[in-house]
Write an enzyme that holds these catalytic residues in place. Structure first.
Site, PDB file in Angstrom:
ATOM      1  N   LYS A 267     -11.318  -2.444   7.302  1.00  0.00           N
ATOM      2  CA  LYS A 267     -10.276  -3.175   8.021  1.00  0.00           C
ATOM      3  C   LYS A 267     -10.544  -3.263   9.517  1.00  0.00           C
ATOM      4  O   LYS A 267     -10.147  -4.220  10.163  1.00  0.00           O
ATOM      5  CB  LYS A 267      -8.910  -2.510   7.802  1.00  0.00           C
ATOM      6  CG  LYS A 267      -8.433  -2.511   6.370  1.00  0.00           C
ATOM      7  CD  LYS A 267      -8.099  -3.903   5.885  1.00  0.00           C
ATOM      8  CE  LYS A 267      -7.470  -3.863   4.496  1.00  0.00           C
ATOM      9  NZ  LYS A 267      -7.139  -5.200   3.998  1.00  0.00           N
TER      10      LYS A 267
ATOM     11  N   ASP B 287      -1.527   6.569   6.615  1.00  0.00           N
ATOM     12  CA  ASP B 287      -2.553   5.598   6.255  1.00  0.00           C
ATOM     13  C   ASP B 287      -2.683   4.633   7.422  1.00  0.00           C
ATOM     14  O   ASP B 287      -1.804   3.817   7.676  1.00  0.00           O
ATOM     15  CB  ASP B 287      -2.130   4.870   4.970  1.00  0.00           C
ATOM     16  CG  ASP B 287      -3.093   3.754   4.573  1.00  0.00           C
ATOM     17  OD1 ASP B 287      -4.092   3.542   5.280  1.00  0.00           O
ATOM     18  OD2 ASP B 287      -2.827   3.104   3.547  1.00  0.00           O
TER      19      ASP B 287
ATOM     20  N   TRP C 185       0.825  -1.211   0.000  1.00  0.00           N
ATOM     21  CA  TRP C 185       0.000   0.000   0.000  1.00  0.00           C
ATOM     22  C   TRP C 185       0.855   1.254   0.000  1.00  0.00           C
ATOM     23  O   TRP C 185       0.479   2.268  -0.616  1.00  0.00           O
ATOM     24  CB  TRP C 185      -0.961  -0.041   1.196  1.00  0.00           C
ATOM     25  CG  TRP C 185      -1.764  -1.303   1.198  1.00  0.00           C
ATOM     26  CD1 TRP C 185      -1.754  -2.298   2.132  1.00  0.00           C
ATOM     27  CD2 TRP C 185      -2.670  -1.742   0.170  1.00  0.00           C
ATOM     28  NE1 TRP C 185      -2.591  -3.312   1.762  1.00  0.00           N
ATOM     29  CE2 TRP C 185      -3.172  -3.012   0.565  1.00  0.00           C
ATOM     30  CE3 TRP C 185      -3.104  -1.194  -1.035  1.00  0.00           C
ATOM     31  CZ2 TRP C 185      -4.086  -3.729  -0.206  1.00  0.00           C
ATOM     32  CZ3 TRP C 185      -4.011  -1.908  -1.811  1.00  0.00           C
ATOM     33  CH2 TRP C 185      -4.488  -3.155  -1.399  1.00  0.00           C
TER      34      TRP C 185
END
Length: 353
Positions: free
Chosen positions: A191, A167, A100
């Site tokens: 998540k 993030d 990511w």
């Protein structure tokens, strides 16, 4: 009885949240209308999104401290783009700790120069780089707090005078940090917060003054702040479920409480991985994620192990296709007894091997 759900995302959700959410789909607030068919600008839903935004700031200890919470769309992947579009004017610094981070770097390169201050790619992202320095002439520094695929987590965040963007998709609300160190936090809901379809963005209001270029309305943070996160039709159901989850967390005792539970779950599983000669941890011990434990099994035992954990009604522990092995995601709503069920299977395999 529900299966033990270790899925990396979409995540496990609290049973009481699922019950309330399912009832709301049929009849919301006893109005004989479904949550997903009422106007998003009606008073009942405006109350939902405002409560969710407030709860997010409360949990992060950022309420009334110059921050705004937004529920946006497009997942964390759109935030890779938005952060750079809004704030990368000349040069930005990025820490590369996995898939990511790499995708965020790819998007940011469209808007300016990048300094990759450190990377753990040399060892397939199995550790968190340390000892790096952040240039003081960059527009911001970007990092990923927890790496779902590889099972690493940042325990220390750098001290820097430049804006800090993070993030936190896979460990948001799971542990206590000094969140005031961050200028912008974003996290896909699926998540650790709710179903896929909305993304939480927590942004320091002062950061909005750094937007210099013309940014399309939908991608401009100012737009969403000015419109109270209602510039366009929000993802009504994911926002509602996220609000319920944040409410559930508050009733439990907040982040301080859930952090203790999460640490117990992680210790239980990692202790077994380290003790059991049939299993091996993948990442550096000091950088192990409390949310996502990755591990492998000795050659020749995979089929037997797979049969055993499936028989024990365990779900979602296959490793990411890019890593292999196994990955047990232990998000906030996963009960301790589910981790114990997995550990029991690992011990039983050892006895039979």
């Amino acid at each position: 009885m529900k299966k033990h759900n270790f899925s990396a995302g979409p995540c496990i959700l609290p049973e009481e949240v699922l019950k309330k959410a399912s009832e709301a789909v049929v009849n919301f607030n006893n109005d004989d209308l479904s949550l997903i068919e009422i106007s998003h600008r009606s008073a009942p839903f405006v109350e939902v999104i405002e409560k969710g935004r407030k709860l997010a700031l409360e949990h992060l200890n950022l309420l009334d401290k110059g921050y705004q919470a937004l529920f946006l769309q497009g997942g964390a992947s759109t935030q890779f783009l938005m952060t750079a579009y809004n704030f990368l004017n000349t040069k930005a610094a990025y820490l590369n700790t996995g898939t990511w981070s790499s995708k965020a770097i790819k998007e940011a390169k469209l808007f300016g120069n990048l300094v990759e201050v450190a990377s753990s790619e040399d060892k397939n992202f199995t550790y968190i780089p340390k000892g790096y320095s952040i240039p003081n002439d960059v527009d911001y520094f970007h990092c990923t707090s927890n790496n779902t695929i590889y099972g690493t987590q940042m325990n220390v965040f750098p001290e820097t005078d430049v804006p800090l963007i993070c993030d936190m998709s896979s460990d948001i609300f799971s542990r206590q940090l000094d969140f005031s160190k961050f200028d912008l936090i974003y996290a896909g809901a699926q998540k650790n917060m709710g179903p896929a379809g909305t993304t939480l963005v927590v942004i320091k209001e002062e950061l909005l003054d750094r937007i210099c270029r013309e940014v399309p309305s939908m991608l401009n943070y100012k737009t969403h702040v000015e419109k109270d996160s209602m510039f366009n039709t929000p993802s009504v159901f994911p926002v509602y479920v996220s609000m319920l989850t944040l409410e559930w967390l508050k009733n439990l005792g907040g982040i301080n409480f859930i952090e203790e539970v999460n640490n117990k779950k992680a210790k239980l599983l990692y202790d077994e991985i380290d003790r059991n000669p049939l299993f091996n941890g993948i990442v550096a011990k000091e950088d192990r994620s409390v949310m996502n434990a990755t591990f492998t099994i000795n050659e020749g035992l995979q089929s037997r192990f797979d049969s055993m954990w499936k028989e024990a009604r365990i779900n979602g522990i296959n490793g990411h296709r890019s890593v292999g092995g196994y990955r047990a995601s232990m998000y906030n709503a996963l009960p301790l007894y589910s981790v114990q069920a997995l550990v029991d299977v690992m011990k039983e395999l050892e006895r039979k091997a």
